[in-house]
Design a protein around this motif. Structure first.
Motif, PDB file in Angstrom:
ATOM      1  N   ILE A 124     -29.215  26.269 -39.828  1.00 25.91           N
ATOM      2  CA  ILE A 124     -28.058  26.242 -40.714  1.00 25.91           C
ATOM      3  C   ILE A 124     -26.792  26.253 -39.872  1.00 25.91           C
ATOM      4  N   SER A 125     -25.963  25.233 -40.018  1.00 28.83           N
ATOM      5  CA  SER A 125     -24.695  25.157 -39.285  1.00 28.83           C
ATOM      6  C   SER A 125     -23.655  25.990 -40.024  1.00 28.83           C
ATOM      7  N   HIS A 126     -23.362  27.166 -39.453  1.00 29.30           N
ATOM      8  CA  HIS A 126     -22.410  28.056 -40.107  1.00 29.30           C
ATOM      9  C   HIS A 126     -21.958  29.108 -39.095  1.00 29.30           C
ATOM     10  N   SER A 127     -20.661  29.195 -38.869  1.00 28.66           N
ATOM     11  CA  SER A 127     -20.169  30.204 -37.923  1.00 28.66           C
ATOM     12  C   SER A 127     -20.037  31.542 -38.643  1.00 28.66           C
ATOM     13  N   LEU A 128     -20.369  32.601 -37.901  1.00 33.77           N
ATOM     14  CA  LEU A 128     -20.353  33.942 -38.464  1.00 33.77           C
ATOM     15  C   LEU A 128     -19.518  34.874 -37.600  1.00 33.77           C
ATOM     16  N   SER A 129     -18.874  35.816 -38.242  1.00 36.40           N
ATOM     17  CA  SER A 129     -18.171  36.872 -37.513  1.00 36.40           C
ATOM     18  C   SER A 129     -19.165  38.011 -37.273  1.00 36.40           C
ATOM     19  N   PRO A 130     -18.871  38.910 -36.328  1.00 42.99           N
ATOM     20  CA  PRO A 130     -19.783  40.042 -36.112  1.00 42.99           C
ATOM     21  C   PRO A 130     -19.885  40.912 -37.369  1.00 42.99           C
ATOM     22  N   GLY A 131     -21.098  41.387 -37.637  1.00 44.01           N
ATOM     23  CA  GLY A 131     -21.302  42.247 -38.798  1.00 44.01           C
ATOM     24  C   GLY A 131     -22.571  41.901 -39.558  1.00 44.01           C
ATOM     25  N   ASP A 132     -22.662  42.394 -40.786  1.00 42.12           N
ATOM     26  CA  ASP A 132     -23.834  42.167 -41.635  1.00 42.12           C
ATOM     27  C   ASP A 132     -23.693  40.857 -42.400  1.00 42.12           C
ATOM     28  N   HIS A 133     -24.820  40.147 -42.532  1.00 43.56           N
ATOM     29  CA  HIS A 133     -24.827  38.850 -43.217  1.00 43.56           C
ATOM     30  C   HIS A 133     -26.085  38.709 -44.050  1.00 43.56           C
ATOM     31  N   ARG A 134     -26.029  37.772 -45.010  1.00 49.27           N
ATOM     32  CA  ARG A 134     -27.170  37.489 -45.877  1.00 49.27           C
ATOM     33  C   ARG A 134     -27.351  35.975 -45.991  1.00 49.27           C
ATOM     34  N   VAL A 135     -28.605  35.551 -45.974  1.00 44.02           N
ATOM     35  CA  VAL A 135     -28.938  34.159 -46.257  1.00 44.02           C
ATOM     36  C   VAL A 135     -29.906  34.168 -47.429  1.00 44.02           C
ATOM     37  N   LYS A 136     -29.575  33.422 -48.463  1.00 43.99           N
ATOM     38  CA  LYS A 136     -30.446  33.301 -49.638  1.00 43.99           C
ATOM     39  C   LYS A 136     -31.063  31.911 -49.618  1.00 43.99           C
ATOM     40  N   VAL A 137     -32.393  31.854 -49.673  1.00 44.31           N
ATOM     41  CA  VAL A 137     -33.133  30.595 -49.674  1.00 44.31           C
ATOM     42  C   VAL A 137     -33.753  30.429 -51.059  1.00 44.31           C
ATOM     43  N   VAL A 138     -33.488  29.290 -51.708  1.00 46.39           N
ATOM     44  CA  VAL A 138     -34.024  29.010 -53.037  1.00 46.39           C
ATOM     45  C   VAL A 138     -34.855  27.735 -52.963  1.00 46.39           C
ATOM     46  N   VAL A 139     -36.146  27.859 -53.283  1.00 50.34           N
ATOM     47  CA  VAL A 139     -37.058  26.715 -53.286  1.00 50.34           C
ATOM     48  C   VAL A 139     -37.834  26.730 -54.593  1.00 50.34           C
ATOM     49  N   ASN A 140     -37.669  25.681 -55.391  1.00 46.11           N
ATOM     50  CA  ASN A 140     -38.452  25.510 -56.615  1.00 46.11           C
ATOM     51  C   ASN A 140     -38.373  26.743 -57.524  1.00 46.11           C
ATOM     52  N   GLY A 141     -37.209  27.353 -57.603  1.00 46.00           N
ATOM     53  CA  GLY A 141     -37.003  28.514 -58.457  1.00 46.00           C
ATOM     54  C   GLY A 141     -37.299  29.850 -57.795  1.00 46.00           C
ATOM     55  N   ASP A 142     -37.971  29.849 -56.652  1.00 44.36           N
ATOM     56  CA  ASP A 142     -38.263  31.102 -55.948  1.00 44.36           C
ATOM     57  C   ASP A 142     -37.117  31.413 -54.994  1.00 44.36           C
ATOM     58  N   GLU A 143     -36.649  32.657 -54.995  1.00 42.95           N
ATOM     59  CA  GLU A 143     -35.513  33.064 -54.177  1.00 42.95           C
ATOM     60  C   GLU A 143     -35.929  34.148 -53.196  1.00 42.95           C
ATOM     61  N   GLU A 144     -35.461  34.019 -51.974  1.00 44.69           N
ATOM     62  CA  GLU A 144     -35.664  35.046 -50.960  1.00 44.69           C
ATOM     63  C   GLU A 144     -34.323  35.306 -50.287  1.00 44.69           C
ATOM     64  N   VAL A 145     -34.017  36.573 -50.058  1.00 50.52           N
ATOM     65  CA  VAL A 145     -32.771  36.959 -49.390  1.00 50.52           C
ATOM     66  C   VAL A 145     -33.134  37.579 -48.056  1.00 50.52           C
ATOM     67  N   PHE A 146     -32.475  37.100 -47.003  1.00 47.76           N
ATOM     68  CA  PHE A 146     -32.690  37.597 -45.649  1.00 47.76           C
ATOM     69  C   PHE A 146     -31.396  38.227 -45.163  1.00 47.76           C
ATOM     70  N   LYS A 147     -31.469  39.491 -44.749  1.00 47.78           N
ATOM     71  CA  LYS A 147     -30.282  40.208 -44.270  1.00 47.78           C
ATOM     72  C   LYS A 147     -30.428  40.423 -42.770  1.00 47.78           C
ATOM     73  N   PHE A 148     -29.311  40.220 -42.045  1.00 47.03           N
ATOM     74  CA  PHE A 148     -29.324  40.417 -40.597  1.00 47.03           C
ATOM     75  C   PHE A 148     -27.929  40.781 -40.121  1.00 47.03           C
ATOM     76  N   ARG A 149     -27.843  41.165 -38.868  1.00 46.00           N
ATOM     77  CA  ARG A 149     -26.582  41.593 -38.255  1.00 46.00           C
ATOM     78  C   ARG A 149     -26.345  40.755 -37.002  1.00 46.00           C
ATOM     79  N   THR A 150     -25.094  40.320 -36.824  1.00 47.30           N
ATOM     80  CA  THR A 150     -24.734  39.596 -35.601  1.00 47.30           C
ATOM     81  C   THR A 150     -23.914  40.475 -34.701  1.00 47.30           C
TER      82      THR A 150
END
Length: 150
Positions: A124-150
């Motif tokens: 995923i091309s996206h610049s992030l600042s330091p701190g906590d972040h979330r990525v939500k992936v949606v496929v065919n109605g199913d959603e998953e959230v991934f949390k991480f720290r940079t």
């Protein structure tokens, strides 16, 4: 007396014609409703069989900017029983609540379809600042959230 029988016969024929036309309308409406329920059942069945899991390690340094291009790298496994499309048009991604338009999908096996038990790599091309972040992936109605720290 014959006039009463004739009028009863006319009323009986008219009521039968009205009943037949109403039955025709109901039959058509019920057929359309039945088709709609069948189509919705197929969609729900596909969504029930779809399941994904983000298997990347949130504490790993391999999540963000490993190539120096301000990209987020995630590994996502198809844990359902449905074959899924492994193209950007088949999934939606959100980074910190913003829709991600620029990302690549790579199958990590030799197939062309994202089969159950196989993994894809999302870049995923996206610049992030330091701190906590979330990525939500949606496929065919199913959603998953991934949390991480940079």
């Amino acid at each position: 007396m014959a006039s009463v029988s004739a009028s009863h016969l006319i009323l009986f024929i008219a009521s039968m014609m009205v009943a037949a036309s109403v039955a025709g309308v109901f039959t058509d409406s019920i057929g359309q409703l039945s088709n709609a329920v069948s189509e919705q059942g197929l969609d729900v069945s596909s969504e029930v069989r779809t399941d994904i899991e983000v298997i990347s390690d949130a504490g790993s340094d391999a999540i963000y900017n490993t190539s120096g291009n301000d990209n987020i790298t995630l590994h996502v496994k198809n844990t359902g029983s449905e074959d899924l499309g492994a193209e950007p048009g088949q999934m939606d991604l959100f980074v910190d609540g913003q829709y991600a338009r620029t990302f690549g999908v790579t199958l990590l096996d030799d197939g062309v379809v994202w089969r159950p038990g196989t993994v894809v790599r999302l870049e995923i091309s996206h610049s992030l600042s330091p701190g906590d972040h979330r990525v939500k992936v949606v496929v065919n109605g199913d959603e998953e959230v991934f949390k991480f720290r940079t």
